[in-house]
Enzyme design. Structure first.
Site, PDB file in Angstrom:
ATOM      1  N   ASP A  24       0.874  -1.156   0.000  1.00  0.00           N
ATOM      2  CA  ASP A  24       0.000   0.000   0.000  1.00  0.00           C
ATOM      3  C   ASP A  24       0.920   1.218   0.000  1.00  0.00           C
ATOM      4  O   ASP A  24       2.087   1.113   0.402  1.00  0.00           O
ATOM      5  CB  ASP A  24      -0.879  -0.025   1.247  1.00  0.00           C
ATOM      6  N   ASP A  38      -1.193  -0.838   6.272  1.00  0.00           N
ATOM      7  CA  ASP A  38      -1.235  -0.264   7.615  1.00  0.00           C
ATOM      8  C   ASP A  38      -2.136  -1.047   8.561  1.00  0.00           C
ATOM      9  O   ASP A  38      -2.239  -0.714   9.730  1.00  0.00           O
ATOM     10  CB  ASP A  38      -1.650   1.209   7.573  1.00  0.00           C
TER      11      ASP A  38
END
Length: 634
Positions: free
Chosen positions: A327, A528
């Site tokens: 990401d 995350d």
């Protein structure tokens, strides 16, 4: 361990005395047996007890049973017609077996010690303000919203927010990083850190059971429940292998004498001795002990570097990673807007930032916050600010010290008749005009993490063939980050559902022609842990940026990086591959030596000393090799 060392030392002294008596006094065999039984029982009584317990519980075929049968057989063989006594050999086998157990205990202790630095973060007490007094109570008794006092040198017992004071925190137990973390009033603190310098008062935000320290301890304690494929195989192998070995040893002792010249009884002692050696050699201690210990050491070595691996099975998967998907926001970048460049036209950089920070003083927009963060002195430099006006879709204008300052995008500049200005850098461009004259622009962007480029380089060096980035950000921003970091693929402007679909496509690409995933490769996703849970679940290994203990990260991922450094991904893969390599070395070495000595024993070319080395010696060497998994080279 101290008790084991004393037992071994006493047994060695008694054995030397017994050997001296045997060689200097002509005693009957039964008296010699009694003399040798003393050191034998001193060092081997616990093993015999465990063997008996195994038999009573219906699980007799373990290393304790094999050692007990082999040594008791060696003690008794001297009473057979024409056989030589094997009293010293019997005691030595049990003695060296206990030395092997001692090494195992030491190695496991070192492995646990490497993980126990995480267990040491568990606080003993919390100092709580109640009715005007500070009382020390168990952390479990502190409620959410209470105020705790943390003095220098004390552990932070619960998660919360600093309401008074400032200090530096030692986070090494959580992140593996030695640099302290400075915190001030309003900052969040998490349990498990150590307060270094100042006294702080903290309002708790979680109960102890929900705090970071509790979640991490639970994670580490449960890691051993998830066995690797190697460990599971060794466990199944031992259950089948051990009874086969026992019956093979019995067959080796009983069948050949039936066909040898001279009769059964004349040859039985020789073949019984070979059968006993067969039992000693074939004990699977080296495999049963060293392979799980290697994985345990790998998990411990990783934890010392702020990498929490939830089980040995994920070490298997990490070692196969061939594609790593990242990401962008919060993973490869900081996840917050910041000023990355200032291009003044009429004034210097500081003056431009100074004016922009004042104009954006009351705005809640993230860009306004980035401008204020770039020039914090604006809060107390005494400048006047008036006639603040926010123009939707354009920007903000205000008077700073009587001068009209406009801060906004190209549309605002065009409305002022200044015209359009461009910048070669990628990011959000904030233009500034002073009294209707163009003064320059400021570039704001999500900053790339300091070690992000290093992370991608290290992955390529580790043999990872593809590093991919998925993001919902604009295409030009994503491509700029990908170019700077050296990524192999980038996919931008993705909605959450698009991200999942694209990741599934990457998974399909890794499958073979029969639509089965190649056993030699795997995919890891690094995110995350908050908005990436669907993709984390689909990956062979989900790796989350822990953010010093983000709840969502710890819950969602298979591996948690406690310091948010993407470079730790490559380190985790290296640790996994090294751990697998050490485990394979132990398996090949142990089986190779045992097969060789077993063949020699079957043909009467081996001695009991060879058998001892093939079992205990190999175990000790395998355990020492397993301990290498604890040492991690960054």
């Amino acid at each position: 361990m101290r008790e084991s060392v004393i037992k071994i030392a006493v047994a060695v002294v008694l054995l030397l005395i017994a050997v001296y008596i045997e060689h200097n006094f002509a005693l009957p065999t039964w008296q010699l047996l009694l003399i040798y039984l003393v050191p034998y029982l001193v060092v081997g009584l616990d093993t015999i007890k465990e063997a008996i317990e195994g038999v009573m519980e219906g699980e007799p075929f373990d290393e304790n049973f094999l050692m007990t049968i082999a040594t008791l057989g060696a003690l008794c063989i001297g009473f057979l017609p024409g056989a030589e006594t094997q009293f010293p050999e019997a005691v030595f086998v049990m003695l060296f077996f206990q030395i092997g157990e001692l090494f195992e205990g030491y190695a496991e202790g070192k492995s646990r010690e490497s993980i126990s630095h995480l267990m040491d973060i568990r606080p003993d007490t919390a100092n709580v303000e109640r009715e005007g007094k500070v009382v020390a109570i168990a952390p479990e008794e502190v409620a959410v919203g209470e105020t705790i006092v943390i003095r220098p040198g004390e552990k932070v017992p619960l998660d919360g927010e600093i309401i008074e004071g400032q200090t530096s925190l030692n986070t090494v137990a959580l992140t593996g990083e030695s640099a302290p973390r400075d915190v001030v009033e309003g900052d969040e603190v998490i349990s498990g850190c150590i307060n270094i310098s100042g006294l702080i008062r903290v309002r708790t935000s979680k109960t102890f059971g929900e705090s970071t320290v509790s979640k991490i301890i639970q994670l580490v304690e449960s890691a051993s429940d998830h066995k690797s494929k190697s460990e599971a195989f060794i466990t199944r192998f031992a259950r089948i292998y051990t009874p086969i070995v026992v019956f093979a040893a019995i067959a080796l002792a009983l069948l050949p004498p039936l066909f040898c010249t001279g009769g059964f009884m004349a040859n039985f002692p020789t073949w019984l001795y070979r059968g006993l050696m067969f039992l000693v050699v074939s004990c699977p201690c080296a495999l049963v002990i060293s392979v799980p210990l290697t994985f345990f050491g790998g998990i411990g070595g990783a934890s010392r570097n702020g990498i929490l691996i939830k089980g040995a099975n994920y070490i298997d998967q990490l070692a196969k990673i061939n594609t790593v998907v990242f990401d962008k926001t919060g993973t490869l970048t900081e996840g917050v807007f910041a000023v990355t460049a200032v291009h003044p036209d009429k004034y210097d950089e500081e003056h431009l930032l100074h004016l922009a920070a004042h104009v954006e003083h009351y705005s809640t927009h993230p860009i306004a916050q980035a401008l204020r963060d770039a020039y914090p002195e604006a809060d107390h430099d005494g400048c006047s600010l008036e006639e603040v006006e926010e123009i939707a879709g354009h920007g903000i204008k205000a008077k700073v010290n009587g001068r009209k300052v406009c801060v906004g995008n190209n549309k605002m500049m065009q409305a002022l008749g200044i015209g359009e200005h461009t910048c070669e850098l990628v990011g959000t461009i904030i233009h500034i005009a002073i009294d209707g004259i163009y003064a320059g622009h400021i570039v704001i962007n999500d900053r790339v993490k300091a070690d992000a480029k290093e992370a991608i380089d290290q992955l390529h060096q580790a043999g990872v063939s593809k590093a991919v980035m998925l993001t919902g950000d604009r295409q030009e921003v994503a491509e700029d980050v990908a170019k700077a970091l050296g990524l192999d693929e980038v996919h931008a402007e993705l909605l959450p559902t698009d991200k999942v679909a694209l990741f599934d496509k990457l998974v399909q690409e890794a499958k073979g022609p029969n639509n089965e995933k190649d056993q030699a490769q795997g995919l890891a996703f690094v995110g995350d842990g908050i908005n990436d849970a669907p993709v984390l679940a689909r990956a062979d290994v989900g790796i989350a940026m822990g953010g010093l203990g983000s709840d969502a990260a710890i819950e969602a991922a298979d591996v948690v990086l406690m310091d948010d450094k993407p470079s730790k991904v490559a380190l985790a893969i290296r640790i996994a591959r090294r751990t697998i390599g050490i485990a394979n070395q132990n398996v090949i070495f142990a089986i190779g030596v045992k097969v060789l000595v077993l063949l020699l024993a079957a043909f009467g070319l081996a001695t009991m000393w060879m058998a001892v080395f093939a079992d205990v010696g190999v175990t000790v060497l395998a355990v020492l090799n397993a301990m290498r998994a604890l040492k991690v080279k960054e």
